[in-house]
Motif scaffolding. Structure first.
Motif, short mmCIF file in Angstrom:
data_model
loop_
_atom_site.label_atom_id
_atom_site.label_comp_id
_atom_site.label_asym_id
_atom_site.label_seq_id
_atom_site.Cartn_x
_atom_site.Cartn_y
_atom_site.Cartn_z
N THR A 20 -1.64 -3.96 8.22
CA THR A 20 -2.93 -3.22 7.62
C THR A 20 -4.08 -4.17 7.67
O THR A 20 -4.12 -5.30 6.88
CB THR A 20 -2.67 -2.77 6.03
OG1 THR A 20 -1.71 -1.90 6.14
CG2 THR A 20 -4.16 -1.97 5.61
N ALA A 53 -7.95 -0.75 4.52
CA ALA A 53 -6.94 0.08 3.83
C ALA A 53 -7.35 1.52 3.90
O ALA A 53 -6.60 2.54 3.83
CB ALA A 53 -7.16 -0.08 2.18
N VAL A 54 -8.57 1.89 4.52
CA VAL A 54 -9.15 3.23 4.77
C VAL A 54 -8.93 3.66 6.20
O VAL A 54 -9.72 2.81 6.86
CB VAL A 54 -10.44 3.36 4.11
CG1 VAL A 54 -10.79 4.99 4.39
CG2 VAL A 54 -10.54 3.19 2.61
N ASN A 105 -6.11 -3.44 -4.97
CA ASN A 105 -7.17 -3.75 -3.90
C ASN A 105 -6.52 -3.56 -2.47
O ASN A 105 -7.23 -3.32 -1.54
CB ASN A 105 -7.61 -5.10 -4.10
CG ASN A 105 -8.56 -5.24 -5.44
OD1 ASN A 105 -7.88 -5.45 -6.57
ND2 ASN A 105 -9.94 -5.04 -5.32
N LEU A 106 -5.18 -4.18 -2.48
CA LEU A 106 -4.64 -4.09 -1.20
C LEU A 106 -4.30 -2.78 -0.62
O LEU A 106 -4.40 -2.66 0.60
CB LEU A 106 -3.29 -5.02 -1.20
CG LEU A 106 -3.38 -6.32 -1.58
CD1 LEU A 106 -1.94 -6.96 -1.71
CD2 LEU A 106 -3.86 -7.23 -0.40
N ALA A 107 -4.13 -2.02 -1.62
CA ALA A 107 -3.91 -0.51 -1.19
C ALA A 107 -5.37 0.07 -0.98
O ALA A 107 -5.33 1.15 -0.32
CB ALA A 107 -3.29 0.21 -2.28
N GLY A 108 -6.33 -0.61 -1.41
CA GLY A 108 -7.75 0.18 -1.37
C GLY A 108 -7.96 1.38 -2.14
O GLY A 108 -8.93 2.25 -1.68
N ARG A 156 1.00 -1.14 -0.01
CA ARG A 156 0.07 0.10 -0.01
C ARG A 156 0.83 1.15 -0.04
O ARG A 156 0.51 2.35 -0.91
CB ARG A 156 -1.00 0.20 1.21
CG ARG A 156 -1.78 1.09 1.37
CD ARG A 156 -2.96 1.15 2.21
NE ARG A 156 -3.95 2.10 2.24
CZ ARG A 156 -3.66 3.36 2.60
NH1 ARG A 156 -2.87 3.65 3.64
NH2 ARG A 156 -4.70 4.40 2.61
#
Lengths: 485, 95
Positions: free
Chosen positions: B52, B55-56, A431-434, A385
């Motif tokens: 994590t 992510a948000v 997706n992992l980073a959002g 991320r």
């Protein structure tokens, strides 16, 4: 021009002026489904009766001047969205006869915008797959060549848009499940930022990754659908309460002066030469439009697939515990007691890939292995991320391939699950980073199969993705090609 | 690392899945391949890295504690494989 050739944007005008009625539009799509879906297998349920009723209601609204953004627009949904009164299977035997008692938020928003629901679309069972061959109801075939896969897991959602059996659709993207089939079928697919679209009423696979998004024929239609479904929903506690910009307002602003990063790790060995050359061509077009390119590095990319398959399977093993044969779904009871009922119902209801992922996830979460697998993967996720967020501090967007190759042949990778998983290498990190990403067509292979590219943006910067994609689309004509059916 | 068929059986028990003998054999092979692949993560230095989960960045989402209508009972029970008198029927659990 036939009725099924119009885009949403064009139909908004045609329907409002009365040149086309919602009823004739709906009938044209139902006729198209009846004539070509047998070859494609994109639909699991066609809701003809309710679609016709909704189209007639749309015509009354149009006549009465009560016009909403999607009034009379015929859409279809991946069968992962629960729909009140309409069978919802998630392409699994365990939900074959499930009729949900409510509509999810994204679906409700489409209804509230006036859309007509044509039916429910095929997918990989519980969204687990990259080829749509894991459906309990048979694979979807690629409209560009019926011997090839559509990609997955939203294979039906991409195929119906390419085959013109729906104007547009919704899918879900956990590790690439909107973008990869969109690329393989030559359509546009948006994976919004995590939290941008409500998941209430979407059957859960991996909850820290799942996100809902549109698949459409062009970028403007993608902006229209994204606008309809985005926004805060108190019924989804992971939904983010931030204003949704007007995606159409910024659509035509162009790419002049935009800084676009090219992740070095995505263009190395393993990238098919035809995909590479299509991406280089796209880069030239964008540079010609005034975009600047910078090479950047995402050094932890090689760990993304391993990280994803631990996190996603762990979350899936927990989410899928609810299918126990008690409250809904398949029950197999041979009179051996409650525990045997659970075990036999699940064994009979789930397909091989779903079982494989539940087993791997259960193992990764079990006593003695948690730190080595799940916790380690969550730490790797932080690094992956950070790579993407840091890169997007230096540039406005990233440009990357969606999949290492064009669509592969049906059956080519089914014997080796790991090979199948590796085809998601370029989509999983988003997706992992959002964050958000948009896939759009950028060429064709010599064999006539579509090739896709993706723009990757900062969290909640969907407007920038749409803006860049629109500029590219206007300068090229890939989106005008049609699969012959 | 080699996963044994006994380990597969133990995990299947935790996951509440009945697996046949050929299933167990195939599952051991597949899980072995996957575990060998994910072992690449072991080479990644994650000392001092915060995991994590989500992510948000967001804290707990609260709603007011207020009575509101739930789904209609009949509509919910209609999806149940077996029900009686507005309740789910299950095999006898306590002797």
């Amino acid at each position: 021009m036939s009725l099924i050739d119009y885009t949403i944007a064009q139909l908004q005008t045609q329907l409002r002026s009365g040149k086309i009625s919602a009823a004739e539009l709906c009938d044209a799509y139902l006729a198209r489904i009846a004539s070509v879906d047998g070859e494609i297998n994109a639909y699991l349920t066609v809701a003809a009766e309710s679609a016709r009723a909704a189209a007639l209601a749309a015509d009354r609204d149009l006549a009465g001047g009560h016009v909403r953004p999607l009034t009379g627009i015929p859409l279809a949904l991946k069968d992962i969205f629960v729909t009140k009164g309409i069978r919802t299977t998630c392409a699994s035997k365990i939900l074959t006869d499930y009729i949900p008692p409510y509509d999810g938020t994204a679906v409700q928003r489409l209804y509230d915008s006036g859309a007509v629901l044509l039916g429910k679309l095929n997918m990989d069972e519980f969204a687990m797959g990259s080829s749509n061959e894991n459906s309990a109801f048979g694979a979807v075939r690629n409209p560009w060549n019926r011997d090839y896969v559509t990609g997955g897991s939203s294979g039906g959602s991409a195929a119906c848009v390419a085959a013109r059996t729906a104007l547009a659709s919704l899918g879900t993207d956990t590790g690439g499940s909107i973008r990869q089939p969109a690329a393989h079928c030559g359509v546009v697919g948006l994976k919004p930022t995590y939290g941008r679209v409500s998941r209430y009423g979407v059957i859960a696979y991996a909850s820290s990754l799942d996100q809902v998004g549109p698949l459409t024929r062009d970028v403007r239609d993608c902006a229209i659908l994204a606008q309809a479904i985005a926004g805060y929903d108190p019924l989804d506690s992971t939904s983010v309460n931030a204003p949704v910009p007007d995606y159409l307002a910024s659509l035509e602003k162009g790419v002049k002066g935009l800084r676009i990063g090219l992740p070095r790790e995505y263009f190395g060995a393993g990238l098919d030469p035809e995909v590479k050359s299509a991406l280089e061509g796209a880069q030239r077009v964008l540079a010609g439009l005034g975009a600047e390119f910078v090479e950047i590095s995402l050094p932890h990319t090689e760990y993304a697939v391993a990280c994803y398959y631990l996190i996603a399977t762990a979350e899936a093993s927990s989410n899928l515990a609810r299918y126990d044969g008690i409250r809904f779904g398949l029950r197999v009871d041979e009179g051996e007691g409650l525990n045997a009922l659970y075990c036999r119902s699940r064994a009979a209801g789930f397909g091989a890939e779903v079982k494989r992922r539940i087993m791997l996830g259960t193992y990764a979460l079990s006593a003695g292995y948690y730190d080595a697998y799940y916790l380690k993967a969550q730490k790797a996720r932080t690094l992956i991320r950070q790579d993407i967020i840091a890169a997007l501090d230096q540039v406005d967007l990233l440009l990357a391939p969606v999949a290492p190759t064009p669509a592969f042949r049906l059956g080519e990778k089914t014997a080796d699950p790991l090979q199948m998983y590796l085809s998601d290498i370029f989509t999983i990190p988003v997706n992992l980073a959002g964050t958000c990403a948009l896939s759009l067509p950028c060429g064709f292979s010599a064999g006539g199969l579509p090739i896709g590219m993706q723009f990757i943006g900062r969290p909640f910067a969907e407007a920038s993705l749409l803006q860049a994609a629109y500029a590219y689309e206007q300068a090229t004509e890939w989106h005008q090609r049609q699969a012959i059916l | 690392m080699k996963i044994t068929e006994n380990e597969v059986k133990k995990v299947a028990k935790l996951a509440k899945l009945t697996l046949s003998d050929p299933d167990i054999e195939r599952m051991a092979t597949d899980m072995d391949a996957m575990l060998a692949y994910v072992a690449t993560l072991a080479s990644l230095d994650t000392d001092g890295i915060v995991p994590t989960a989500h992510a948000v960045p967001m804290a707990n989402a609260f709603r007011t504690d207020q009575l509101r209508p739930s789904l209609e009972r009949d509509a919910v029970m209609a999806a149940a494989p077996k029900s009686a008198g507005g309740t789910f029927r299950v095999p006898k659990v306590i002797e």
